[in-house]
Design an enzyme around this catalytic site. Structure first.
Site, PDB file in Angstrom:
ATOM      1  N   LEU A 506      19.851  18.460 -17.128  1.00  0.00           N
ATOM      2  CA  LEU A 506      19.001  17.644 -16.262  1.00  0.00           C
ATOM      3  C   LEU A 506      19.768  17.031 -15.100  1.00  0.00           C
ATOM      4  O   LEU A 506      19.180  16.687 -14.083  1.00  0.00           O
ATOM      5  CB  LEU A 506      18.339  16.531 -17.081  1.00  0.00           C
ATOM      6  CG  LEU A 506      17.455  16.975 -18.234  1.00  0.00           C
ATOM      7  CD1 LEU A 506      16.988  15.783 -19.042  1.00  0.00           C
ATOM      8  CD2 LEU A 506      16.264  17.755 -17.711  1.00  0.00           C
ATOM      9  N   GLY A 507      21.066  16.820 -15.275  1.00  0.00           N
ATOM     10  CA  GLY A 507      21.822  16.208 -14.200  1.00  0.00           C
ATOM     11  C   GLY A 507      23.255  15.955 -14.595  1.00  0.00           C
ATOM     12  O   GLY A 507      23.647  16.136 -15.753  1.00  0.00           O
ATOM     13  N   GLY A 509      26.650  13.152 -13.941  1.00  0.00           N
ATOM     14  CA  GLY A 509      27.008  11.830 -13.460  1.00  0.00           C
ATOM     15  C   GLY A 509      28.404  11.457 -13.858  1.00  0.00           C
ATOM     16  O   GLY A 509      29.187  12.274 -14.349  1.00  0.00           O
ATOM     17  N   PHE A 511      29.482   9.530 -16.239  1.00  0.00           N
ATOM     18  CA  PHE A 511      29.738   9.606 -17.676  1.00  0.00           C
ATOM     19  C   PHE A 511      29.922  11.043 -18.134  1.00  0.00           C
ATOM     20  O   PHE A 511      30.659  11.335 -19.050  1.00  0.00           O
ATOM     21  CB  PHE A 511      28.560   9.031 -18.460  1.00  0.00           C
ATOM     22  CG  PHE A 511      28.598   7.545 -18.612  1.00  0.00           C
ATOM     23  CD1 PHE A 511      29.788   6.847 -18.506  1.00  0.00           C
ATOM     24  CD2 PHE A 511      27.437   6.840 -18.862  1.00  0.00           C
ATOM     25  CE1 PHE A 511      29.819   5.482 -18.658  1.00  0.00           C
ATOM     26  CE2 PHE A 511      27.462   5.470 -19.007  1.00  0.00           C
ATOM     27  CZ  PHE A 511      28.660   4.785 -18.903  1.00  0.00           C
ATOM     28  N   GLY A 512      29.172  11.940 -17.509  1.00  0.00           N
ATOM     29  CA  GLY A 512      29.146  13.321 -17.957  1.00  0.00           C
ATOM     30  C   GLY A 512      27.828  13.950 -17.566  1.00  0.00           C
ATOM     31  O   GLY A 512      27.348  13.754 -16.456  1.00  0.00           O
ATOM     32  N   LYS A 528      22.530  12.245 -23.521  1.00  0.00           N
ATOM     33  CA  LYS A 528      23.534  11.797 -22.559  1.00  0.00           C
ATOM     34  C   LYS A 528      24.908  12.110 -23.171  1.00  0.00           C
ATOM     35  O   LYS A 528      25.314  11.484 -24.143  1.00  0.00           O
ATOM     36  CB  LYS A 528      23.347  10.299 -22.319  1.00  0.00           C
ATOM     37  CG  LYS A 528      24.257   9.653 -21.305  1.00  0.00           C
ATOM     38  CD  LYS A 528      23.824   8.198 -21.163  1.00  0.00           C
ATOM     39  CE  LYS A 528      24.656   7.420 -20.188  1.00  0.00           C
ATOM     40  NZ  LYS A 528      24.178   6.022 -20.063  1.00  0.00           N
ATOM     41  N   ASP A 625      22.300  -3.788 -13.722  1.00  0.00           N
ATOM     42  CA  ASP A 625      22.220  -2.583 -12.878  1.00  0.00           C
ATOM     43  C   ASP A 625      20.771  -2.130 -12.729  1.00  0.00           C
ATOM     44  O   ASP A 625      20.454  -0.942 -12.868  1.00  0.00           O
ATOM     45  CB  ASP A 625      23.072  -1.458 -13.459  1.00  0.00           C
ATOM     46  CG  ASP A 625      23.349  -0.368 -12.426  1.00  0.00           C
ATOM     47  OD1 ASP A 625      23.310  -0.677 -11.219  1.00  0.00           O
ATOM     48  OD2 ASP A 625      23.599   0.779 -12.817  1.00  0.00           O
TER      49      ASP A 625
END
Length: 815
Positions: A506-507, A509, A511-512, A528, A625
């Site tokens: 999906l994407g 970032g 973090f991973g 995630k 955040d």
């Protein structure tokens, strides 16, 4: 006098009387009935009474509705099960002093108050500003009948529900049959006076949900989600068992409605529409969800919500493994429960078992209650009946326990009876003590543990990056074992993601990566996955596991579990197919899919989720955040706050906290946090204000504005607002139909982004302003309205934030 002139004067007088009657009278007298087409209006013009036809129905009913609300909102119906078929209805006072509804086509009354009235010609019916229709005797103002004693599907402020022991009258809500038929439906909500009284929601006579017992302050199973605005009272004496709820601001229209499906909604009118504050039942609320002697814990959805009480085991292991918990739990064989060293395990934040079968002794203290229960071998559990004054009264259960569930911010302490073996195991596992010597041992153990933690921390500092990462991972695995979250085996995740195939990615970032997965039961999940050899994200991983696992709110994303095996560290979330909010509002084409009504619902949903974090959850949490890419949207485009890796817990009485490690996203951080490291609920309010303005305008706060003195969105909106031109920057796709409401939201957004934290409203005040058309304060100058060099992209402290379908991942370490 001229006969023609006299006739004209008489006609004018009659016309005046009729006109006055139709629009201003609040009473019906023997000489003043009302017919179909006329209405009564209460003195303060809050409620109206008249004839109406609901929805697509052709039947005519006499009802009461809000007079000042444009969309007709009916709160009471007289002839709900006996409609008229034409407009010949007449509501009048008959010769016996009762209010009756007649039709020209029927010889008998269609509906009547049937009150015992001694005076025959002196009754008067009056509609009050509370929404109550009362039948009174003007001579002594004695009320002989009132509509509040015969509610339909709506509970209004100051309306009693419950049992009048003297008359046998039991006031309860009953649903409509459908939106077009106000007839008595299959769902009801009323008091159950057995044992220790509580309210039950029924459908077709089957219990759906119960409020739990009255704790002295609230209903234990129905948390008050609008603090400081509502108040409840409960009376249980020889005359009555009744409950009343009130609202501290009488100018606010609020109601509780039981719908046809068996759901109870709390709604408030905000000047344009009805806004829902809560609804029941929710997850784990359904009566006997997990059968006998078990607990429903919504924080462990994929580990199966149903858990057996300590020392018990599933009645059917097969059913339990198949996620069917209705069979409940049983005592393990060989457990001795009678004067053989048994004791009690304390279960915190639970809705205590069904109190209709509980025994009550209000003369006992909690300690005396324990002793009494221990002496009786049939006593399986006990709790305090009233949590005021340190806990008084004794509730005890004898036999199987029914309908226990865990809460994050409500419930009571329940003491459950276990045998000596389980008691010892539980004490060892949870650090419980039974004597002063055990306390001393515990203190020493804690001291040794602290020394060990300090030693490990010093050792970790001297290790190389890889060694540090490996040890952090081990510590992470230890810490997560005691969390509420279920553990997912790596093989399950590999199968669900097709071995982390690119098709399911999906994407990407800081973090991973984030992947979509499908479990064997076809449940969709989002994974995630932390990068294997990155030291970043370990603390945030632990933080997210320990914080979000404690939370339960429909406007917060739900974490389903975690996986730590070898070098793999993953968080598993519910899958939300509509991606994040920034995917819509910052896209020229897609943002037109969100009209103003949908955007306003998103704003209100985020505000309610934030209020839960700040005030209504058991923990006081600062998100740190909050931004468009961290607001995920479900199938119905309802918002869910996500990514709690940066969130922090602060003490309940703590106003603010300080950090040397400022994390977050440029454009959303409050000045006191960005410059001084001070974070509080007001820093989250600042972020929410930025988010509001972005939702309204469809523009990023960090975007550069060439045609104005200010460089960012906040400054640009502020400049326009001072010139009374704020509507010029509103997303053009919204049109001007809701200009007043949009302008009001802009002002609320500006109040949230004021430079000084003390000037900003609290989260509860924001929710109230959004839900009610009250006068707003004049905002002061916002923070961060100077020129900027950013190129229109939101920047994290170290790197661009990457938005993916389900989880927004942001780099955290300052450089």
């Amino acid at each position: 006098m001229n006969p023609a002139k006299e006739l004209l004067n008489t006609s004018l007088l009659l016309s005046l009387l009729v006109f006055r009657f139709c629009i201003s009278l609040d009473t019906i007298s023997p000489n003043q009935p009302i017919k179909d087409g006329d209405i009564l209006v209460s003195k303060g013009e809050t409620f109206a009474l008249g004839f109406f036809s609901p929805g697509n129905s052709g039947g005519r009913y006499v009802g009461i509705w809000y007079h000042k609300v444009p969309e007709q909102t009916v709160v009471w119906v007289a002839n709900r099960d006996n409609p008229l078929n034409d407009t010949s209805g007449l509501l009048s006072i008959n010769g016996r002093g009762n209010l009756v509804l007649n039709s020209k086509k029927r010889s008998t009354p269609i509906w009547s108050t049937n009150a015992s009235v001694s005076s025959t010609n002196n009754s008067m019916a009056q509609l009050l500003d509370s929404g109550n229709l009362v039948l009174v005797l003007p001579d002594n103002q004695r009320v002989t009948w009132q509509s509040f004693d015969y509610p339909t599907n709506t509970l209004l402020a100051s309306m009693k529900l419950g049992l009048d022991r003297r008359t046998g009258l039991n006031r309860s809500l009953t649903s409509w049959k459908s939106e077009d038929d106000p007839g008595t439906g299959t769902c009801s909500y009323g008091i159950n006076p057995n044992g220790y009284p509580q309210f039950f929601l029924y459908k077709g006579g089957t219990p759906l949900w119960r409020t739990g017992s009255w704790t002295g302050r609230r209903w234990s199973g129905a948390p008050n989600t609008v603090p400081n605005l509502t108040n409840y009272s409960f009376v249980d004496n020889q005359d009555e068992i009744t409950a009343v709820y009130g609202f501290t601001d009488p100018t606010v229209f609020t109601r509780i409605v039981l719908d046809e499906s068996g759901t109870i909604h709390r709604l408030t009118w905000n000047g344009n529409k009805w806004v829902e504050f809560w609804s029941f039942p929710e997850e784990c609320d359904r009566y006997r969800e997990c059968g006998l002697s078990s607990n429903c814990n919504p924080y462990e959805p994929d580990k199966f919500w149903c858990t057996c009480l300590p020392g018990l085991e599933p009645n059917s292991t097969h059913d339990w493994n198949m996620r069917v918990g209705s069979g409940g739990c049983l005592r393990k064989q060989g457990a001795s429960m009678c004067r053989n060293g048994e004791g009690f395990v304390k279960l915190v934040h639970v809705k205590v078992p069904d109190t209709s079968v509980a025994r009550v002794n209000m003369s006992l203290s909690l300690k005396e209650c324990e002793q009494e229960c221990l002496r009786n071998c049939s006593c399986t559990a006990y709790s305090s009946a009233d949590e005021t004054r340190g806990g008084i009264g004794c509730l005890s259960w004898h036999g199987d326990l029914v309908d226990i569930r865990t809460f994050a911010n409500a419930g009571q302490d329940l003491y459950f009876r276990v045998d000596a073996v389980v008691l010892a195991q539980y004490a060892k596992k949870n650090g419980l003590t039974q004597s002063k010597s055990m306390v001393a041992i515990l203190v020493v153990s804690i001291g040794l543990m602290l020394l060990l933690v300090v030693s490990i921390a010093r050792w970790l500092v001297m290790r190389k990056k890889k060694a540090y990462f490996e040890e952090s991972a081990m510590e992470l695995e230890r810490s997560t074992k005691n969390s509420y979250l279920p553990f997912f085996d790596l093989s399950i995740i590999i199968a669900a993601t097709d071995n982390f195939s690119d098709a399911n990615k999906l994407g990407q970032g800081g973090f991973g990566s984030v992947y979509k997965g499908v479990l064997d039961n076809q449940k969709e999940i989002a994974i995630k996955r932390l990068s294997k050899y990155s030291g970043q994200g370990i603390e945030e991983f632990k933080n997210e596991v320990t914080i979000i696992a404690e939370l339960q709110h429909k406007n917060l994303v739900r974490i389903l579990g975690y996986c730590i095996q070898g070098e793999e560290k993953m968080l598993i979330y519910e899958y939300l197919p509509n991606k994040s909010l920034d995917f819509f509002i910052f896209d020229e084409t897609k943002r037109s899919l969100l009209d103003w009504r949908r955007r306003f619902e998103i704003i209100c949903g985020v505000a309610r989720g934030l209020l839960y974090l700040h005030q209504d959850s058991r923990l006081k949490i600062i998100h740190r955040d909050l931004k468009a890419s961290n607001i995920l949207l479900n199938n119905a485009l309802n918002p869910k706050i996500a990514d709690f890796g940066m969130a922090r817990i602060i003490g309940g009485d703590q106003i603010e906290a300080n950090t040397n490690r400022v994390v977050g996203t440029y454009g959303y951080m409050s000045p006191e946090y960005a410059m001084q490291g001070l974070f509080s609920v007001k820093s989250d309010v600042y972020s929410f204000g930025v988010l509001m303005l972005e939702i309204i305008t469809g523009k990023k706060n960090s975007a550069y504005y060439h045609d104005g003195p200010s460089s960012n969105l906040i400054g640009h909106v502020w400049d326009l607002w001072r010139e009374d031109k704020a509507m010029e920057i509103v997303d053009s796709s919204l049109g001007d139909q809701y200009a007043n409401e949009i302008s009001r939201c802009i002002q609320i957004g500006l109040l949230c982004v004021q430079e000084h934290a003390t000037d900003r409203p609290t989260t509860s005040a924001v929710v109230f302003m959004l839900g009610n058309n009250t006068t707003l304060a004049h905002p002061k100058q916002p923070a961060f309205i100077l020129k900027s060099t950013h190129n229109g992209k939101d920047r994290s402290i170290s790197e661009v934030a990457n938005s993916v379908n389900e989880v927004t991942i942001t780099m955290l370490d300052a450089r």
